[in-house]
Every structure is written in C-alpha cells, then in structure tokens.
Write an enzyme that holds these catalytic residues in place. Sequence first.
Site, PDB file in Angstrom:
ATOM      1  N   LYS A   1     -23.545 -66.979   0.891  1.00 23.44           N
ATOM      2  CA  LYS A   1     -22.279 -67.081   1.643  1.00 23.44           C
ATOM      3  C   LYS A   1     -21.162 -67.798   0.885  1.00 23.44           C
ATOM      4  CE  LYS A   1     -22.987 -65.042   4.549  1.00 23.44           C
ATOM      5  NZ  LYS A   1     -23.373 -63.610   4.469  1.00 23.44           N
TER       6      LYS A   1
ATOM      7  N   HIS B   1     -29.512 -65.673  -6.155  1.00 18.14           N
ATOM      8  CA  HIS B   1     -29.275 -66.905  -5.389  1.00 18.14           C
ATOM      9  C   HIS B   1     -30.241 -68.002  -5.858  1.00 18.14           C
ATOM     10  CE1 HIS B   1     -26.490 -65.102  -2.635  1.00 18.14           C
ATOM     11  NE2 HIS B   1     -27.363 -64.418  -1.932  1.00 18.14           N
TER      12      HIS B   1
ATOM     13  N   SER C   1     -20.367 -69.767   7.729  1.00 18.58           N
ATOM     14  CA  SER C   1     -20.585 -68.351   7.422  1.00 18.58           C
ATOM     15  C   SER C   1     -22.076 -68.000   7.521  1.00 18.58           C
ATOM     16  CB  SER C   1     -20.060 -68.075   6.001  1.00 18.58           C
ATOM     17  OG  SER C   1     -20.276 -66.750   5.643  1.00 18.58           O
TER      18      SER C   1
END
Length: 303
Positions: A45, A101, A131
């Site tokens: 995010k 990530h 988010s």
Amino acid sequence: MARLDVTETFHGITFPGHLHTQDSLQSALRFPFQDTDILIVSYPKSGTTWMQEIVTLICNRGDPHVCQTVPNWTRAPWLEQHYCAMVLEKYPLNPRVITTHLPQHLLEPALQGSKAKVIYVSRNPKDVVVSYYHFCKMAKFFPDPGSFQDFLNQFLDGRSYYGSWFDHVKGWTRQTETMSNLLHITYEEMSLDPHCAVEKISAFLQRPLVEEELNSCLKHSSFSSMKNNTMVNCTLISPEIMDHSKGCFMRKGELGNWKSLFTDEQNQHFESVFSSRMQDCSLKFVWDVPHENRICNKEGNPN
Ligand code: PPS
C-alpha cells in the site's frame, strides 16, 4: 489455488497463503537476478502499482499499449508469489520488471553483487495503514481486519502480513548509503511533483524521455487513468477473491487520507511509537512538505 484461509509464516513474517507458498517464498530468496532487471520494492500500500505503471510506461517510451493490455501481475510479477516463475518463463520481458514486498534482509543474499536496478517506494505510514485496512476488508485472502484500532495495534507491533513497516523501511533505506543501484522515492514526491518524479525515475533507469514521452507517462500513470485501467485496478480479480462491493483498489490516492480515520489519541500514540522505532533512521521523509516548497533542479532531483 484459492487457499484463502491459509497463512504462511516464513522467517517470522506472515504472508497470505492464497498468493504465497513456502516454496515460492524460498525460491524468491534464491532468485538469479540479472544485471538488466528492474526490481520495484515496497511495503504493501505504498504506491507499488503506481510505480509498476510508471516503470512500464518509461520502458515503453510513454506508449500505453502494454499498460492497457497486460495485467500488472504479468508485466511486473511479485517475486515471492507462486506464479512468478511461470510468468517469467511464459512471457519473456525485456527488461524484466519484478516487484517484491520482501524485507531487505531476506533478499540481500540474492541481490549481492547484482547490478539490477532497485526502486524502493515508501509512503507516510499513517496513509499506508489506512489504505491497508480498507484493502483487507475487500481482499478475501486477508483475515477480516476487525476494528481499525486492532488493525493499527497490529501494524505498530509489526504483526501485519508482510511484517513490520518500520523494519521494512529501515532495512531498505539503509541500503541507499551503500548501493548506487538503489533509488528511494516516496509516494509523496510522486504525488506532489509527478513530473519531477518521472524524470528522476527515467534518469535512474538510464532511459531518458523526450518531453512528449514524459507527458504521456504522466497522463497514463495519473490516478484517474489508473482507476479506469482494468489491467491495474483489480477488477479482473473474481469476486470470490476480492469483494468489489466493499471498496475499490484505486481508493483515494491522496496524501493525508489517514486523517479520515485516525482519532487524536491514535495519532499521538502513532507519533510516539514512530519516534521510538525510527530514532536509528537518519532519513528525512517529505511527507508533510507543501507543494510550493518543493523545488526540482534540472536533473529532476528535488533540491
Ligand atoms: S499493493 O496492494 O501493495 O500493491 O498496493 P499499492 O499499489 O502499493 O498501494 C495502493 C495505494 O496506492 C494508490 N495509488 C495511487 N495513488 C495516486 N496516484 C496513482 N496513480 C495511484 N495508483 C495507486 C491506491 O489508490 C492505494 O492508496 P489508497 O490510499 O488506498 O487510495
């Protein structure tokens, strides 16, 4: 591969089992990077999809054809997700744009000695957690996030999926001191001055653009374009996996949207955890710099 209720724990970090397996995570750590690879790294995010779009557009000199016809998970697959090897084999990319990530310490051995260009995107963690909270409500491969307070506590304690935001940011940004092939850019820089950000990214990738190409990159990577682009807005994902009635992936795209959800108390607590966890980080972030105070030099670097 549904595995919507499965959680994989790998090196002490939890990952959604829908997208990750122990094998896929293990393979990521042994990934043979090529010097021509472009690796987009972010905590979830933080502007990952936006960077995928910008990099794809830069690599295509502003031509939106690939962005508009190939889903982002095919043209910039996540290294740690189970389909990555298949995608790279089936759709040879030139250059290969790969996304991750994963935290820095897990990828360090694979990146050692590699000249792959790494772009690290960070974002105001208050906007990240908001988010992330909304995303977890719609993505069925995450557990129900419960109350925002519970979700925030997990985030601050480093118990979120994909691990601690603090460790992620500190791990990767520490590398900017030693790795010349790493660019750190913030979501806020991209938002406050997209022209400057795209110039900076194209210069880093050694893919200079003429003004017309740059303007096309800006147009097609704008929030409104991407919100309507089915290749990135997640609407291709079936309702069994993502409940589109609960929200939009391209939700707000704003700076400071955390203010819509945080209470004053939550903000104070956040600030105190932030200062304690970030005291060993020398980096100055630009989260709250007003637009008029941001100046770009000729090379597109913020002064
Ligand atoms: S993910 O799931 O980790 O890949 O999510 P990620 O892409 O990192 O982050 C999603 C948030 O980025 C916003 N977004 C944008 N903001 C501004 N401009 C553009 N072009 C853009 N593209 C994506 C997206 O709306 C999510 O943020 P929120 O705050 O939820 O709106």
